[in-house]
Design an enzyme around this catalytic site. Structure first.
Site, mmCIF file in Angstrom:
data_model
loop_
_atom_site.group_PDB
_atom_site.id
_atom_site.type_symbol
_atom_site.label_atom_id
_atom_site.label_comp_id
_atom_site.label_asym_id
_atom_site.label_seq_id
_atom_site.Cartn_x
_atom_site.Cartn_y
_atom_site.Cartn_z
ATOM 1 N N GLY A 9 0.824 -1.197 0.000
ATOM 2 C CA GLY A 9 0.000 0.000 0.000
ATOM 3 C C GLY A 9 0.858 1.248 0.000
ATOM 4 O O GLY A 9 2.004 1.229 -0.455
ATOM 5 N N CYS A 10 0.316 2.330 0.504
ATOM 6 C CA CYS A 10 1.033 3.605 0.562
ATOM 7 C C CYS A 10 2.366 3.424 1.282
ATOM 8 O O CYS A 10 2.413 2.950 2.416
ATOM 9 C CB CYS A 10 0.178 4.646 1.289
ATOM 10 N N PHE A 11 3.453 3.812 0.622
ATOM 11 C CA PHE A 11 4.766 3.519 1.198
ATOM 12 C C PHE A 11 5.091 4.315 2.441
ATOM 13 O O PHE A 11 5.971 3.942 3.210
ATOM 14 C CB PHE A 11 5.886 3.585 0.175
ATOM 15 N N CYS A 159 -2.341 7.104 7.298
ATOM 16 C CA CYS A 159 -1.858 6.407 6.115
ATOM 17 C C CYS A 159 -2.352 4.979 6.177
ATOM 18 O O CYS A 159 -2.376 4.368 7.243
ATOM 19 C CB CYS A 159 -0.337 6.447 6.065
#
EC number: 1.8.4.11
Length: 160
Positions: A9-11, A159
């Protein structure tokens, strides 16, 4: 020292998770798994590069094993989601393990099999296990993004 590479997913959040692990000596967020050289964040988000947002994890195998890092990877996201994590949608958010040698490939496969056999998940695992290829570090503003935002605003951004 050794290196592992994960996409979950979002790093930003993935990097934050791995940075907290004792034995991890460094992290770099970037792009890998695609066909485009030196991609930018904008290009990756447009969906034309084939790259995933990923985190390269440098670690001391005397302090943390690759198998332990795999456990962190599985726990840090939903590996049953295809080309997304939560509200972040697109193949750049796919779940993937990019192995650097035959030992990592075998460990990743065995770890996935254990998770599948555990019955802990209600859907099939979508995580890809692929050989590590070129890794393109993301722009500097993405590196340690959550730390930078926390220092600037006093609050860590959400996040997935």
């Amino acid at each position: 020292m050794a290196t592992a590479t994960f996409a979950a997913g979002c790093f930003w959040g993935v990097e934050e998770t791995f940075r907290k692990i004792p034995g991890v000596t460094g992290t770099t967020v970037g792009y890998t798994g695609g066909h485009f050289k030196e991609p930018t964040y904008r290009q990756v988000c447009a969906g034309d590069t084939g790259h995933a947002e990923a985190v390269r994890v440098d670690y001391d195998p005397d302090k943390v094993t690759y198998e332990q890092l795999l456990d962190v990877f599985w726990a840090a996201h939903d590996p049953t989601q295809v080309d997304r994590q939560g509200p972040d949608i697109g193949d750049q958010y796919r779940s993937a393990i990019f192995y650097h040698d035959a030992g990592q490939e075998a460990a990743a496969g065995a770890s996935r099999a254990r998770l599948e056999q555990s019955g802990a998940l209600s859907r099939a695992i979508a995580t890809r296990i692929e050989p590590a290829g070129p890794f393109w570090p993301a722009e500097e503003y993405h590196q340690r993004y959550i730390d930078k935002q926390r220092a600037r605003t006093g609050v860590a951004p959400a996040c997935h």
